[in-house]
Design a protein around this motif. Structure first.
Motif, PDB file in Angstrom:
ATOM      1  N   GLY A 180       0.769  -1.229   0.000  1.00 53.80           N
ATOM      2  CA  GLY A 180       0.000   0.000   0.000  1.00 53.80           C
ATOM      3  C   GLY A 180       0.800   1.278   0.000  1.00 53.80           C
ATOM      4  O   GLY A 180       0.211   2.375  -0.034  1.00 53.80           O
ATOM      5  N   LEU A 181       2.124   1.191   0.006  1.00 50.44           N
ATOM      6  CA  LEU A 181       2.942   2.395   0.169  1.00 50.44           C
ATOM      7  C   LEU A 181       2.886   3.306  -1.051  1.00 50.44           C
ATOM      8  O   LEU A 181       2.482   4.473  -0.959  1.00 50.44           O
ATOM      9  N   ALA A 182       3.301   2.810  -2.205  1.00 54.26           N
ATOM     10  CA  ALA A 182       3.355   3.653  -3.399  1.00 54.26           C
ATOM     11  C   ALA A 182       1.967   4.114  -3.825  1.00 54.26           C
ATOM     12  O   ALA A 182       1.781   5.266  -4.239  1.00 54.26           O
ATOM     13  N   ALA A 183       0.959   3.235  -3.715  1.00 51.53           N
ATOM     14  CA  ALA A 183      -0.400   3.605  -4.113  1.00 51.53           C
ATOM     15  C   ALA A 183      -0.941   4.725  -3.226  1.00 51.53           C
ATOM     16  O   ALA A 183      -1.551   5.684  -3.719  1.00 51.53           O
ATOM     17  N   GLY A 184      -0.713   4.625  -1.913  1.00 49.78           N
ATOM     18  CA  GLY A 184      -1.196   5.659  -0.999  1.00 49.78           C
ATOM     19  C   GLY A 184      -0.499   6.988  -1.199  1.00 49.78           C
ATOM     20  O   GLY A 184      -1.146   8.043  -1.221  1.00 49.78           O
ATOM     21  N   VAL A 185       0.824   6.962  -1.342  1.00 48.00           N
ATOM     22  CA  VAL A 185       1.583   8.194  -1.567  1.00 48.00           C
ATOM     23  C   VAL A 185       1.160   8.842  -2.884  1.00 48.00           C
ATOM     24  O   VAL A 185       1.020  10.071  -2.974  1.00 48.00           O
ATOM     25  N   THR A 186       0.911   8.017  -3.908  1.00 43.41           N
ATOM     26  CA  THR A 186       0.451   8.553  -5.198  1.00 43.41           C
ATOM     27  C   THR A 186      -0.912   9.202  -5.072  1.00 43.41           C
ATOM     28  O   THR A 186      -1.150  10.288  -5.623  1.00 43.41           O
ATOM     29  N   GLY A 187      -1.825   8.552  -4.329  1.00 45.12           N
ATOM     30  CA  GLY A 187      -3.145   9.132  -4.140  1.00 45.12           C
ATOM     31  C   GLY A 187      -3.074  10.485  -3.465  1.00 45.12           C
ATOM     32  O   GLY A 187      -3.772  11.434  -3.863  1.00 45.12           O
ATOM     33  N   ILE A 188      -2.230  10.604  -2.450  1.00 44.41           N
ATOM     34  CA  ILE A 188      -2.062  11.878  -1.737  1.00 44.41           C
ATOM     35  C   ILE A 188      -1.485  12.946  -2.669  1.00 44.41           C
ATOM     36  O   ILE A 188      -1.967  14.084  -2.721  1.00 44.41           O
ATOM     37  N   ALA A 189      -0.445  12.578  -3.419  1.00 44.34           N
ATOM     38  CA  ALA A 189       0.183  13.539  -4.336  1.00 44.34           C
ATOM     39  C   ALA A 189      -0.779  13.958  -5.439  1.00 44.34           C
ATOM     40  O   ALA A 189      -0.839  15.140  -5.816  1.00 44.34           O
ATOM     41  N   ALA A 190      -1.551  13.003  -5.971  1.00 41.63           N
ATOM     42  CA  ALA A 190      -2.490  13.324  -7.047  1.00 41.63           C
ATOM     43  C   ALA A 190      -3.589  14.267  -6.555  1.00 41.63           C
ATOM     44  O   ALA A 190      -3.974  15.210  -7.263  1.00 41.63           O
ATOM     45  N   LEU A 191      -4.099  14.033  -5.349  1.00 41.76           N
ATOM     46  CA  LEU A 191      -5.102  14.944  -4.791  1.00 41.76           C
ATOM     47  C   LEU A 191      -4.504  16.341  -4.580  1.00 41.76           C
ATOM     48  O   LEU A 191      -5.198  17.356  -4.740  1.00 41.76           O
ATOM     49  N   THR A 192      -3.239  16.388  -4.219  1.00 40.70           N
ATOM     50  CA  THR A 192      -2.567  17.678  -4.054  1.00 40.70           C
ATOM     51  C   THR A 192      -2.486  18.423  -5.380  1.00 40.70           C
ATOM     52  O   THR A 192      -2.752  19.631  -5.457  1.00 40.70           O
ATOM     53  N   PHE A 193      -2.119  17.702  -6.448  1.00 43.03           N
ATOM     54  CA  PHE A 193      -2.080  18.336  -7.763  1.00 43.03           C
ATOM     55  C   PHE A 193      -3.483  18.776  -8.196  1.00 43.03           C
ATOM     56  O   PHE A 193      -3.633  19.804  -8.881  1.00 43.03           O
ATOM     57  N   ALA A 194      -4.503  18.006  -7.807  1.00 42.45           N
ATOM     58  CA  ALA A 194      -5.877  18.416  -8.116  1.00 42.45           C
ATOM     59  C   ALA A 194      -6.225  19.724  -7.408  1.00 42.45           C
ATOM     60  O   ALA A 194      -6.860  20.617  -7.988  1.00 42.45           O
ATOM     61  N   ALA A 195      -5.807  19.839  -6.137  1.00 35.05           N
ATOM     62  CA  ALA A 195      -6.060  21.071  -5.378  1.00 35.05           C
ATOM     63  C   ALA A 195      -5.328  22.254  -5.990  1.00 35.05           C
ATOM     64  O   ALA A 195      -5.876  23.362  -6.096  1.00 35.05           O
ATOM     65  N   ILE A 196      -4.084  22.026  -6.418  1.00 38.07           N
ATOM     66  CA  ILE A 196      -3.319  23.092  -7.065  1.00 38.07           C
ATOM     67  C   ILE A 196      -3.977  23.485  -8.385  1.00 38.07           C
ATOM     68  O   ILE A 196      -4.100  24.670  -8.721  1.00 38.07           O
ATOM     69  N   GLY A 197      -4.421  22.483  -9.148  1.00 36.22           N
ATOM     70  CA  GLY A 197      -5.104  22.757 -10.404  1.00 36.22           C
ATOM     71  C   GLY A 197      -6.385  23.548 -10.198  1.00 36.22           C
ATOM     72  O   GLY A 197      -6.714  24.447 -10.984  1.00 36.22           O
ATOM     73  N   TRP A 198      -7.111  23.224  -9.119  1.00 36.05           N
ATOM     74  CA  TRP A 198      -8.343  23.959  -8.807  1.00 36.05           C
ATOM     75  C   TRP A 198      -8.035  25.424  -8.507  1.00 36.05           C
ATOM     76  O   TRP A 198      -8.747  26.324  -8.964  1.00 36.05           O
ATOM     77  N   GLN A 199      -6.963  25.665  -7.745  1.00 34.88           N
ATOM     78  CA  GLN A 199      -6.592  27.042  -7.423  1.00 34.88           C
ATOM     79  C   GLN A 199      -6.105  27.804  -8.650  1.00 34.88           C
ATOM     80  O   GLN A 199      -6.188  29.033  -8.699  1.00 34.88           O
ATOM     81  N   GLN A 200      -5.578  27.054  -9.644  1.00 34.98           N
ATOM     82  CA  GLN A 200      -5.130  27.680 -10.885  1.00 34.98           C
ATOM     83  C   GLN A 200      -6.230  27.674 -11.956  1.00 34.98           C
ATOM     84  O   GLN A 200      -6.005  28.138 -13.075  1.00 34.98           O
ATOM     85  N   GLN A 201      -7.414  27.105 -11.603  1.00 38.94           N
ATOM     86  CA  GLN A 201      -8.539  26.969 -12.529  1.00 38.94           C
ATOM     87  C   GLN A 201      -8.132  26.212 -13.791  1.00 38.94           C
ATOM     88  O   GLN A 201      -8.522  26.558 -14.912  1.00 38.94           O
TER      89      GLN A 201
END
Length: 356
Positions: free
Chosen positions: A165-186
């Motif tokens: 579960g290590l790489a999958a969990g870290v990827t999920g966290i990072a991907a959600l972070t990029f989604a949040a950044i993308g939302w702030q950048q519209q």
């Protein structure tokens, strides 16, 4: 709501097809055998990355189709195609390695080919943040630096994939972070692709969290690495802002710093950077007497730390203090784990008995 549905679609598809993928892995011999360097003691199917790739791909295509009228506001269709070329190209290399155990040089050569194709389609780094200097325009160095970024992140995620579960969990966290950044950048494209990757990664945890039923394999880790690296380029928009350009390095600070410390310890130990051993952060934490589950949770916390810091950087430069603290903590864990290995278990290397 349609954008959020992309996450659910990816999660559902992965959970639906993963049992089928497992059977195919057994049938075609995609099985990871235990050895002295690895942390499992029975054969495991290592084809779970097929489910992640299919789930993220289907969800991403559906999301882009839903938002076809607005996605070109930030990125061209060629750039979007380049993201899929990077993800699926690296996935194919990893899947081939799962089946035929490619040499490191051949893998790097194939990664260079995929990078050139993605770069030609528009997935390009044009600026590089250098502390103390600022944002530097790459010019003719764009292609080699893009290769270093794509291949570096891809291999860093591959190296991090060492516990259930290590790489999958870290990827999920990072991907959600990029989604949040993308939302702030519209940036709709970044949001859609990030959520599709996050949904696929979290969906795979159903089969990969402790005790794992199967592994994602090199195909899976190469796919998530290629996608995360590509999202890092998309989210920054090749801005000339130092903080914005530095965000991908902060979001992925954990796997990047782990790779840097491992390569450094190998080189200073007189070994090749590609020498397989037990120097990664999860190995060091196990030597510090953390359980496998506790080690994974600890690394998740570090990944969340990096995620919060990256978002904080959008508003204040004081967030860099968090980056420094994270780097110091990883260095401490690295040194403490290495000292424990030297005093208790002998030299770090593939001949050392694997943890139970």
């Amino acid at each position: 709501m349609k954008i959020l549905a992309v996450f659910a679609i990816a999660l559902f598809v992965v959970r639906l097809i993963s049992p089928i993928v497992k059977q195919l892995g057994l049938k075609f011999g995609f099985v990871d055998q235990p050895d002295a360097r690895k942390l499992h003691n029975q054969p495991m199917v290592r084809m779970g990355g097929v489910g992640i790739g299919v789930g993220a791909g289907i969800a991403g295509v559906i999301g882009i189709w839903w938002q076809a009228d607005t996605i070109t506001l930030h990125h061209s269709w060629l750039t979007i195609m380049a993201m899929f070329v990077a993800g699926m190209g690296f996935f194919a290399i990893g899947l081939a390695d799962d089946r035929w155990s490619l040499s490191p040089k051949l893998r790097l050569g194939l990664q260079a080919v995929v990078t050139c194709l993605a770069w030609a389609l528009g997935l390009q780094m044009h600026n590089l943040p250098i502390p103390g200097v600022g944002t530097v325009a790459l010019g003719y160095w764009s292609l080699p630096v893009t290769f270093l970024w794509l291949a570096g992140v891809t291999n860093a995620l591959n190296w991090l994939d060492g516990l259930d579960g290590l790489a999958a969990g870290v990827t999920g966290i990072a991907a959600l972070t990029f989604a949040a950044i993308g939302w702030q950048q519209q940036d709709v494209v970044s949001i859609l692709l990030s959520l599709s990757l996050a949904g696929a990664s979290f969906g795979f945890l159903r089969y990969n969290a402790f005790p794992a039923q199967m592994y994602m394999g090199d195909g899976g880790s190469y796919f998530i690495g290629g996608m995360l690296a590509g999202l890092g380029i998309l989210c920054t928009g090749n801005s000339d802002s130092f903080s914005l350009t530095a965000l991908p390095y902060v979001v992925l600070a954990l796997p990047i710093l782990d790779m840097v410390l491992v390569i450094g310890s190998r080189v200073f130990g007189g070994k090749s950077p590609f020498f397989p051993d037990q120097r990664h952060i999860h190995h060091r934490l196990l030597r510090l007497h953390l359980t496998k589950q506790a080690s994974v949770v600890f690394i998740y916390i570090l990944a969340l730390w990096a995620a919060v810091t990256a978002n904080w950087l959008l508003y204040t430069p004081w967030a860099w203090s968090n980056v420094v603290l994270l780097a110091l903590l990883l260095t401490f864990v690295n040194r403490a784990g290495l000292q424990t290995a030297s005093t208790q278990l002998g030299p770090v290397g593939p001949a050392m008995p694997a943890e139970a």
